[in-house]
Design a protein around this motif. Sequence first.
Motif, PDB file in Angstrom:
ATOM      1  N   ALA A 122      23.972  -1.065 -15.398  1.00 38.31           N
ATOM      2  CA  ALA A 122      25.425  -1.837 -14.980  1.00 38.31           C
ATOM      3  C   ALA A 122      25.943  -1.255 -14.559  1.00 38.31           C
ATOM      4  N   GLN A 123      26.480  -0.059 -13.691  1.00 35.16           N
ATOM      5  CA  GLN A 123      27.071   0.019 -12.932  1.00 35.16           C
ATOM      6  C   GLN A 123      26.215   0.503 -11.856  1.00 35.16           C
ATOM      7  N   VAL A 124      25.320   0.513 -11.311  1.00 34.46           N
ATOM      8  CA  VAL A 124      24.665   0.077 -10.216  1.00 34.46           C
ATOM      9  C   VAL A 124      24.747  -1.031  -9.758  1.00 34.46           C
ATOM     10  N   LYS A 125      24.407  -2.632 -10.544  1.00 36.94           N
ATOM     11  CA  LYS A 125      25.429  -3.872 -10.605  1.00 36.94           C
ATOM     12  C   LYS A 125      26.488  -4.014  -9.565  1.00 36.94           C
ATOM     13  N   ARG A 126      27.253  -3.115 -10.588  1.00 34.75           N
ATOM     14  CA  ARG A 126      28.778  -3.516 -10.477  1.00 34.75           C
ATOM     15  C   ARG A 126      28.632  -2.825  -9.170  1.00 34.75           C
ATOM     16  N   ASN A 127      28.245  -1.651  -8.811  1.00 35.65           N
ATOM     17  CA  ASN A 127      28.279  -0.998  -7.590  1.00 35.65           C
ATOM     18  C   ASN A 127      27.836  -2.295  -5.925  1.00 35.65           C
ATOM     19  N   LYS A 128      26.997  -2.482  -6.600  1.00 34.15           N
ATOM     20  CA  LYS A 128      26.377  -3.866  -5.123  1.00 34.15           C
ATOM     21  C   LYS A 128      27.131  -4.818  -5.314  1.00 34.15           C
ATOM     22  N   ASP A 129      28.291  -5.226  -6.636  1.00 31.38           N
ATOM     23  CA  ASP A 129      29.045  -6.252  -6.147  1.00 31.38           C
ATOM     24  C   ASP A 129      29.983  -6.214  -5.311  1.00 31.38           C
ATOM     25  N   ILE A 130      30.732  -4.922  -5.767  1.00 31.08           N
ATOM     26  CA  ILE A 130      32.097  -4.608  -4.847  1.00 31.08           C
ATOM     27  C   ILE A 130      31.454  -4.070  -3.514  1.00 31.08           C
ATOM     28  N   ILE A 131      30.155  -3.579  -3.379  1.00 31.93           N
ATOM     29  CA  ILE A 131      29.956  -3.288  -1.267  1.00 31.93           C
ATOM     30  C   ILE A 131      29.950  -4.681  -0.835  1.00 31.93           C
ATOM     31  N   GLN A 132      29.313  -5.546  -1.960  1.00 31.26           N
ATOM     32  CA  GLN A 132      29.348  -7.115  -1.588  1.00 31.26           C
ATOM     33  C   GLN A 132      30.609  -7.977  -0.977  1.00 31.26           C
ATOM     34  N   LEU A 167      42.772  -3.027  -6.397  1.00 31.02           N
ATOM     35  CA  LEU A 167      43.539  -3.515  -7.184  1.00 31.02           C
ATOM     36  C   LEU A 167      43.985  -5.229  -7.411  1.00 31.02           C
ATOM     37  N   LYS A 168      44.084  -5.233  -5.467  1.00 34.98           N
ATOM     38  CA  LYS A 168      44.574  -6.164  -5.525  1.00 34.98           C
ATOM     39  C   LYS A 168      43.666  -7.331  -5.690  1.00 34.98           C
ATOM     40  N   TRP A 169      42.259  -7.148  -5.767  1.00 36.60           N
ATOM     41  CA  TRP A 169      41.334  -8.364  -5.981  1.00 36.60           C
ATOM     42  C   TRP A 169      40.892  -8.712  -7.178  1.00 36.60           C
ATOM     43  N   SER A 170      41.292  -7.942  -8.149  1.00 39.62           N
ATOM     44  CA  SER A 170      41.091  -7.568  -9.739  1.00 39.62           C
ATOM     45  C   SER A 170      40.313  -6.335 -10.313  1.00 39.62           C
ATOM     46  N   LEU A 171      39.572  -6.170  -8.882  1.00 37.14           N
ATOM     47  CA  LEU A 171      37.961  -5.572  -9.507  1.00 37.14           C
ATOM     48  C   LEU A 171      38.385  -3.980 -10.288  1.00 37.14           C
ATOM     49  N   ALA A 172      39.326  -4.063  -9.985  1.00 38.60           N
ATOM     50  CA  ALA A 172      40.226  -2.287 -11.597  1.00 38.60           C
ATOM     51  C   ALA A 172      41.281  -2.971 -12.483  1.00 38.60           C
ATOM     52  N   SER A 180      38.251   5.706 -10.499  1.00 33.27           N
ATOM     53  CA  SER A 180      36.864   5.500 -10.892  1.00 33.27           C
ATOM     54  C   SER A 180      35.799   5.342 -10.307  1.00 33.27           C
ATOM     55  N   LYS A 181      36.338   3.768  -9.945  1.00 35.11           N
ATOM     56  CA  LYS A 181      35.469   2.876  -9.221  1.00 35.11           C
ATOM     57  C   LYS A 181      35.087   3.528  -8.115  1.00 35.11           C
ATOM     58  N   ALA A 182      36.132   2.998  -7.560  1.00 36.25           N
ATOM     59  CA  ALA A 182      36.014   3.808  -5.885  1.00 36.25           C
ATOM     60  C   ALA A 182      35.059   5.255  -6.410  1.00 36.25           C
ATOM     61  N   SER A 183      34.756   6.090  -7.132  1.00 30.15           N
ATOM     62  CA  SER A 183      34.589   7.215  -6.990  1.00 30.15           C
ATOM     63  C   SER A 183      32.855   7.446  -7.145  1.00 30.15           C
ATOM     64  N   ASP A 184      32.749   5.845  -8.173  1.00 28.08           N
ATOM     65  CA  ASP A 184      31.164   5.669  -8.356  1.00 28.08           C
ATOM     66  C   ASP A 184      29.913   5.055  -6.833  1.00 28.08           C
ATOM     67  N   LEU A 185      31.624   4.434  -6.374  1.00 23.50           N
ATOM     68  CA  LEU A 185      30.646   4.030  -4.474  1.00 23.50           C
ATOM     69  C   LEU A 185      30.734   5.496  -4.103  1.00 23.50           C
ATOM     70  N   VAL A 186      31.361   6.583  -3.742  1.00 28.45           N
ATOM     71  CA  VAL A 186      30.775   7.331  -3.064  1.00 28.45           C
ATOM     72  C   VAL A 186      29.564   8.376  -3.532  1.00 28.45           C
ATOM     73  N   HIS A 190      27.286   4.437  -0.874  1.00 30.30           N
ATOM     74  CA  HIS A 190      27.481   3.480  -0.719  1.00 30.30           C
ATOM     75  C   HIS A 190      28.343   3.323   0.338  1.00 30.30           C
ATOM     76  N   LEU A 191      29.451   4.775   0.176  1.00 26.24           N
ATOM     77  CA  LEU A 191      30.399   5.134   1.386  1.00 26.24           C
ATOM     78  C   LEU A 191      30.182   6.770   1.916  1.00 26.24           C
ATOM     79  N   GLN A 192      30.732   6.682   2.882  1.00 28.58           N
ATOM     80  CA  GLN A 192      30.579   7.743   3.787  1.00 28.58           C
ATOM     81  C   GLN A 192      31.319   8.536   3.735  1.00 28.58           C
TER      82      GLN A 192
END
Length: 379
Positions: A122-132, A167-172, A180-186, A190-192
């Motif tokens: 679920a976290q993997v899918k969520r990360n891909k959705d957030i990156i998109q 926060l602006k787009w209610s993704l958190a 926490s979600k930003a940390s998952d992307l790192v 997905h983020l460098q």
Amino acid sequence: MDGDQKNRLKEGFLVKKGHVRTNWRTRWFVLFNDAVAYYKKKDDDFAAGAVLLQGCSVLSPCLQYTKKKSVFKLSARDGTELLMQASNDNERDEWVKAIGETIRACSISSSDNTAMPKLTEAQVKRNKDIIQAMQDPDAGIRLMTKTLDGSSHKDCFSGAELVDWLLKWSLAQSREDAISKASDLVTAAHLQPLVKCRSLANCQQILLDEPQAFYKFSAFHMSAIKALIPSSDESDSSNDSDSSESIPRTSSSSQITVKSFKGNGGKIVKQGFMMKRGHMRHTWKARLFVLFNEPPYLVYFRGSKAGDEKPLGEIQLRWCKVDIVDASQDKSDLTLKNKQRQNLFCVTTQKGKVYLFQTNSVEERTEWMRAIMSPNDIA
């Protein structure tokens, strides 16, 4: 670079912008599991240059070069940039996808992340959705040029900007959830981060403690040209010593108007790079080929010329003969010196002139032969 075949993830011809003379030249590129290397010739043992992929970011398309088609950019953590041009948008996207996946794999495998829990499905899918969503041309995160330790870095954003965007787009649901979600992307690379980290866990801590730390996407696929229109000082400038060189547009619906074409400007049914043997010196050169139908003919360019420039040659294909060539067999009409060459085929015109080509693979050779023999079927 190590030429071990098992480490070669992808290879092919691309047109590269020079660092000194800033001209564009065709080079043979190889994607390894930790670097992108380029060679002056396909069979060279030593690379002319290479970029280590750990901490890199690949961006497509590269809007700084709006006059050129199918350009993408690889940026290293130290700000070094490598600009490359594919023969068409599909080929560009394939390279960007492969490089982006390799960057992520490098970042994950080289980091000491044994203390971090493995991401759930679920976290993997969520990360891909957030990156998109972050890369959406209208609502995505805004990319800026940042300065770090005296070096300028394009197409990046800060940790604080990422948290605010979530926060602006209610993704958190809260600032803690956004961090926490930003940390998952790192964690998932997905983020460098633009700072060198000992581990991905260390990068997480930087995100928490230093919100002004800067980040880039491992792979940024812009979904629309209207996003991030470049400023005048970042656009394709006149100081490019060979700025007129560009690969022709290559989608099947594209129209290339070249006054020297003998055909009637039929539909483009296929195009891409192949090696061609010269008729006089019998040297092999990488050329960009464009196949037309009605009437069928094959046009080839140096590989970095604009679509409105005179081609190097045209091959009339009506009533031609197409054959597979085995270099290991002795054929007096071809006189091949290198018996190890593979994926060869020849085209014999109605007047008896023979053209010899080499592709990157058996599958590519089959595609070209089928297209040349029946261009209307491909169209």
